[in-house]
Write a protein that holds these residues in place. Structure first.
Motif, PDB file in Angstrom:
ATOM      1  N   GLY A 153       0.808  -1.223   0.000  1.00  0.00           N
ATOM      2  CA  GLY A 153       0.000   0.000   0.000  1.00  0.00           C
ATOM      3  C   GLY A 153       0.837   1.267   0.000  1.00  0.00           C
ATOM      4  O   GLY A 153       0.342   2.339  -0.353  1.00  0.00           O
ATOM      5  N   VAL A 154       2.110   1.184   0.385  1.00  0.00           N
ATOM      6  CA  VAL A 154       2.997   2.353   0.379  1.00  0.00           C
ATOM      7  C   VAL A 154       3.886   2.378  -0.862  1.00  0.00           C
ATOM      8  O   VAL A 154       4.808   3.198  -0.942  1.00  0.00           O
ATOM      9  CB  VAL A 154       3.888   2.404   1.644  1.00  0.00           C
ATOM     10  CG1 VAL A 154       3.030   2.432   2.903  1.00  0.00           C
ATOM     11  CG2 VAL A 154       4.876   1.248   1.691  1.00  0.00           C
ATOM     12  N   SER A 155       3.605   1.515  -1.823  1.00  0.00           N
ATOM     13  CA  SER A 155       4.497   1.356  -2.977  1.00  0.00           C
ATOM     14  C   SER A 155       4.055   2.200  -4.166  1.00  0.00           C
ATOM     15  O   SER A 155       2.895   2.143  -4.582  1.00  0.00           O
ATOM     16  CB  SER A 155       4.537  -0.115  -3.417  1.00  0.00           C
ATOM     17  OG  SER A 155       4.972  -0.944  -2.367  1.00  0.00           O
ATOM     18  N   ARG A 156       4.995   2.966  -4.722  1.00  0.00           N
ATOM     19  CA  ARG A 156       4.767   3.605  -6.019  1.00  0.00           C
ATOM     20  C   ARG A 156       4.787   2.553  -7.113  1.00  0.00           C
ATOM     21  O   ARG A 156       4.031   2.609  -8.072  1.00  0.00           O
ATOM     22  CB  ARG A 156       5.857   4.630  -6.307  1.00  0.00           C
ATOM     23  CG  ARG A 156       5.853   5.848  -5.432  1.00  0.00           C
ATOM     24  CD  ARG A 156       7.094   6.681  -5.720  1.00  0.00           C
ATOM     25  NE  ARG A 156       7.139   7.077  -7.098  1.00  0.00           N
ATOM     26  CZ  ARG A 156       6.833   8.305  -7.540  1.00  0.00           C
ATOM     27  NH1 ARG A 156       6.494   9.247  -6.680  1.00  0.00           N
ATOM     28  NH2 ARG A 156       6.890   8.586  -8.810  1.00  0.00           N
ATOM     29  N   PRO A 286       9.101   2.882  -2.788  1.00  0.00           N
ATOM     30  CA  PRO A 286      10.383   2.603  -2.131  1.00  0.00           C
ATOM     31  C   PRO A 286      10.497   1.125  -1.807  1.00  0.00           C
ATOM     32  O   PRO A 286       9.479   0.428  -1.752  1.00  0.00           O
ATOM     33  CB  PRO A 286      10.253   3.423  -0.836  1.00  0.00           C
ATOM     34  CG  PRO A 286       8.787   3.399  -0.527  1.00  0.00           C
ATOM     35  CD  PRO A 286       8.096   3.435  -1.857  1.00  0.00           C
TER      36      PRO A 286
ATOM     37  N   GLU B  18       4.011  15.564  -7.049  1.00  0.00           N
ATOM     38  CA  GLU B  18       4.472  14.171  -7.106  1.00  0.00           C
ATOM     39  C   GLU B  18       3.290  13.205  -7.189  1.00  0.00           C
ATOM     40  O   GLU B  18       3.337  12.213  -7.917  1.00  0.00           O
ATOM     41  CB  GLU B  18       5.339  13.840  -5.886  1.00  0.00           C
ATOM     42  CG  GLU B  18       6.744  14.413  -5.952  1.00  0.00           C
ATOM     43  CD  GLU B  18       7.496  13.971  -7.203  1.00  0.00           C
ATOM     44  OE1 GLU B  18       7.537  12.759  -7.474  1.00  0.00           O
ATOM     45  OE2 GLU B  18       8.011  14.845  -7.930  1.00  0.00           O
ATOM     46  N   LEU B  22       2.572  10.604 -10.293  1.00  0.00           N
ATOM     47  CA  LEU B  22       2.340   9.163 -10.107  1.00  0.00           C
ATOM     48  C   LEU B  22       0.967   8.774 -10.658  1.00  0.00           C
ATOM     49  O   LEU B  22       0.821   7.773 -11.373  1.00  0.00           O
ATOM     50  CB  LEU B  22       2.441   8.794  -8.623  1.00  0.00           C
ATOM     51  CG  LEU B  22       2.192   7.319  -8.308  1.00  0.00           C
ATOM     52  CD1 LEU B  22       3.226   6.423  -8.989  1.00  0.00           C
ATOM     53  CD2 LEU B  22       2.202   7.075  -6.799  1.00  0.00           C
ATOM     54  N   VAL B 296       9.944   3.081   6.362  1.00  0.00           N
ATOM     55  CA  VAL B 296       9.182   3.305   5.129  1.00  0.00           C
ATOM     56  C   VAL B 296       9.471   4.732   4.671  1.00  0.00           C
ATOM     57  O   VAL B 296       9.181   5.687   5.387  1.00  0.00           O
ATOM     58  CB  VAL B 296       7.672   3.118   5.352  1.00  0.00           C
ATOM     59  CG1 VAL B 296       6.916   3.457   4.075  1.00  0.00           C
ATOM     60  CG2 VAL B 296       7.361   1.693   5.780  1.00  0.00           C
ATOM     61  N   GLN B 300       8.130   9.435  -0.922  1.00  0.00           N
ATOM     62  CA  GLN B 300       7.680   8.517  -1.975  1.00  0.00           C
ATOM     63  C   GLN B 300       6.458   7.737  -1.517  1.00  0.00           C
ATOM     64  O   GLN B 300       5.508   7.540  -2.269  1.00  0.00           O
ATOM     65  CB  GLN B 300       8.783   7.508  -2.279  1.00  0.00           C
ATOM     66  CG  GLN B 300       9.957   8.058  -3.027  1.00  0.00           C
ATOM     67  CD  GLN B 300      10.805   6.905  -3.554  1.00  0.00           C
ATOM     68  OE1 GLN B 300      10.315   6.069  -4.291  1.00  0.00           O
ATOM     69  NE2 GLN B 300      12.057   6.868  -3.161  1.00  0.00           N
ATOM     70  N   ALA B 301       6.506   7.272  -0.270  1.00  0.00           N
ATOM     71  CA  ALA B 301       5.424   6.429   0.230  1.00  0.00           C
ATOM     72  C   ALA B 301       4.143   7.235   0.422  1.00  0.00           C
ATOM     73  O   ALA B 301       3.046   6.735   0.169  1.00  0.00           O
ATOM     74  CB  ALA B 301       5.839   5.759   1.531  1.00  0.00           C
ATOM     75  N   ALA B 304       2.476   7.507  -2.837  1.00  0.00           N
ATOM     76  CA  ALA B 304       1.961   6.195  -3.230  1.00  0.00           C
ATOM     77  C   ALA B 304       0.678   5.868  -2.479  1.00  0.00           C
ATOM     78  O   ALA B 304      -0.287   5.365  -3.056  1.00  0.00           O
ATOM     79  CB  ALA B 304       3.021   5.123  -2.977  1.00  0.00           C
ATOM     80  N   VAL B 305       0.657   6.160  -1.178  1.00  0.00           N
ATOM     81  CA  VAL B 305      -0.539   5.863  -0.380  1.00  0.00           C
ATOM     82  C   VAL B 305      -1.741   6.630  -0.932  1.00  0.00           C
ATOM     83  O   VAL B 305      -2.836   6.077  -1.064  1.00  0.00           O
ATOM     84  CB  VAL B 305      -0.296   6.203   1.106  1.00  0.00           C
ATOM     85  CG1 VAL B 305      -1.612   6.167   1.876  1.00  0.00           C
ATOM     86  CG2 VAL B 305       0.709   5.242   1.725  1.00  0.00           C
ATOM     87  N   ASN B 308      -2.747   4.961  -4.320  1.00  0.00           N
ATOM     88  CA  ASN B 308      -3.263   3.604  -4.116  1.00  0.00           C
ATOM     89  C   ASN B 308      -4.627   3.623  -3.422  1.00  0.00           C
ATOM     90  O   ASN B 308      -5.507   2.816  -3.734  1.00  0.00           O
ATOM     91  CB  ASN B 308      -2.271   2.774  -3.290  1.00  0.00           C
ATOM     92  CG  ASN B 308      -0.993   2.458  -4.060  1.00  0.00           C
ATOM     93  OD1 ASN B 308      -0.977   2.467  -5.284  1.00  0.00           O
ATOM     94  ND2 ASN B 308       0.086   2.191  -3.337  1.00  0.00           N
TER      95      ASN B 308
END
Lengths: 332, 332
Positions: A153-156, A286, B18, B22, B296, B300-301, B304-305, B308
């Motif tokens: 869930g924290v992944s790009r 990351p 960012e 993404l 983490v 970046q995370a 992503a969160v 997602n």
């Protein structure tokens, strides 16, 4: 639903009895009765089987149909079998009655893998009847599937997911120590493993669940299972193993996605395994590198997952669910 | 919804840009436009602001009302403010239009803590309008709240939850390096911290979210914040700090439940912090001891969160949601 969940325990083996005892301690659960095919159990009561005085008078019967007509549970804790077809035969009548079921059936963690048509049939029966059913546990159901999925869930981006679990089986219950081949001749046990008649159930289900959750099309799966051979005599609380005999398993499953090995699950479970742990690496952006020191204790955690899941199941629409469909797990 | 999510980016600061980049790379997202109050940005287009040719012609306007009438997004990525009242002023009109919103607003991760009436108002507006809104990120939103809650899913019982996060701020973006007081006199920065005008936003929200998810009634919270003082001169990509000046923060929040300290969140974020990591200990049955080596990665995370989460938000009924209400997180 009311705040109180009325529960029947279906399956009164070691895991079922532990689940029942944990459930009985929850203020939001009322235990109505139990079901077990064992003639030595049916006809007794749950107070007798568990040693819990508050369960006296709660009947144990052999089949669902034998429950008193006045017994109207909201939810069934189902701990009888590992095979989804066998579970389905027991659960279809419950689906038609609109019940909630939390099952420890390993194949039911991702029943679409081996039995897609039967899974669709049970799902349709659940929707038609207003029932909700789910297969879960600690493994499969959490450590090697739900938790790795959650971490993405924290992944790009995710290039690969690698999951390892090392369990010192000497700390586990007797049936597990036997299931991993303790004391058997390695050559004979290797054949049982290759035939899928021994070892850990659910590794391929975990793999399929992770791939499904990430939207990955699995092109090929390579699965291996090897006995771990004792290098010295081992004595546990339940059994002894001589040097040269099997003392556990090393199972591994790898999935190819888009021509690359994107997903690996590696399980070592043997007597005396040093430094037991669970580890999850997300290769991506990351990177995420997780170590669970000591690992998540199997038997206690399995029972906990079943009971904790019972509380969340009513929050989703009817159907046959995956653990990743439910809200984030939590103690309840 | 259709498979394609039409998205407007509200807030075009560093995190917003960012997130936008993404989101633009996802095949399931179509970017319609952007909103930013900065007059230097409004009137330009998103291709220009991001350097992404595929976003040419997507307008940037100053307010929601300035969007062309033909712009009909499904979802808004909202990255403007940390304060829930400030966010609410922007989001109430969107709730009435039935939009989905994923916000990086730290207070919105558990808005019931500081602004229960306003949270109820936004929730009611969402339900009335068919909108879904959620505040999330990596911290608050994942490492110090959602993930610990998820880990208690394997717990028979939970006595306490302890969460630590150590971040080497030298690896983070410039605004974060400044927010943690880099280069300021420790005495002056301590006063800013005490007044809540500096430091990490959202620690109390994370604490409240964990307690809420476990059904714990918090009786008292003790929160402390101290500058970390540089013991040597430090030079990062963005700034320099002399020995004796502030180089970061150490913030801590503890919650009392039933007369005991059941929940601790400890955050160290400073330039050059050694061995950055996240750690979660569940004291209970079974104990769970998790280490995320390297931690983490924050920026970046976070992005992503946000993206997602956008994919999962439509799966729940309308309302103002908590991250723990949604299905298990995953890469999307």
């Amino acid at each position: 639903m009311s705040d109180l969940l009325r529960v029947v325990q279906y399956g009164l083996g070691p895991i079922g009895l532990e689940a029942l005892k944990l459930a009985a301690a929850k203020p939001w659960i009322e235990i109505l009765g139990g079901i077990d095919i064992d003639p030595a159990k049916a006809g007794r009561d749950l107070g007798e089987l568990t040693g819990l005085p508050q369960l006296r008078g709660r009947p144990v019967v052999r089949t669902w149909e034998d429950l008193p007509a006045t017994t109207a549970p909201d939810l069934v804790l189902h701990t009888t079998v590992s095979s989804f077809p066998a579970a389905c035969a027991q659960l279809l009548p419950l689906a038609r009655r609109g019940l909630q079921v939390v099952s420890s059936c390993e194949e039911m963690v991702f029943p679409q893998l081996r039995h897609p048509e039967l899974a669709a049939e049970l799902d349709a029966a659940c929707r038609a009847g207003g029932a909700r059913m789910i297969g879960t546990g600690v493994n499969p159901g959490f450590v090697m599937d739900l938790l790795p999925v959650c971490l993405t869930g924290v992944s790009r981006s995710v290039r690969a997911v690698h999951i390892q679990r090392v369990v010192d089986a000497a700390t586990r219950r007797e049936p597990l120590q036997r299931k991993i081949g303790s004391g058997q001749a390695p050559a004979a046990f290797r054949q049982l493993l290759a035939a899928g008649r021994a070892g850990h159930a659910g590794l391929r289900e975990s793999l399929a669940l992770v791939a499904h959750s990430l939207g990955w099309q699995v092109e090929a799966v390579v699965e291996t299972g090897e006995p771990v051979v004792a290098t010295r005599d081992i004595r546990t609380q339940f059994l002894t193993v001589a040097a040269g005999e099997t003392c556990g398993i090393h199972q591994r499953a790898e999935a190819q996605v888009a021509g690359r090995t994107c997903l690996t699950l590696d399980l070592q479970m043997y007597l005396g395994a040093p430094e037991p742990h669970d580890a999850i690496q997300i290769a991506g952006e990351p990177p995420v590198d997780v170590l669970i020191r000591g690992g998540v204790a199997g038997d206690q955690a399995t029972v906990a997952v079943l009971v904790n899941t019972a509380r969340r199941l009513a929050t989703v629409p009817p159907g046959l669910k995956l653990v990743t469909d439910l809200p984030v797990p939590r103690w309840a």
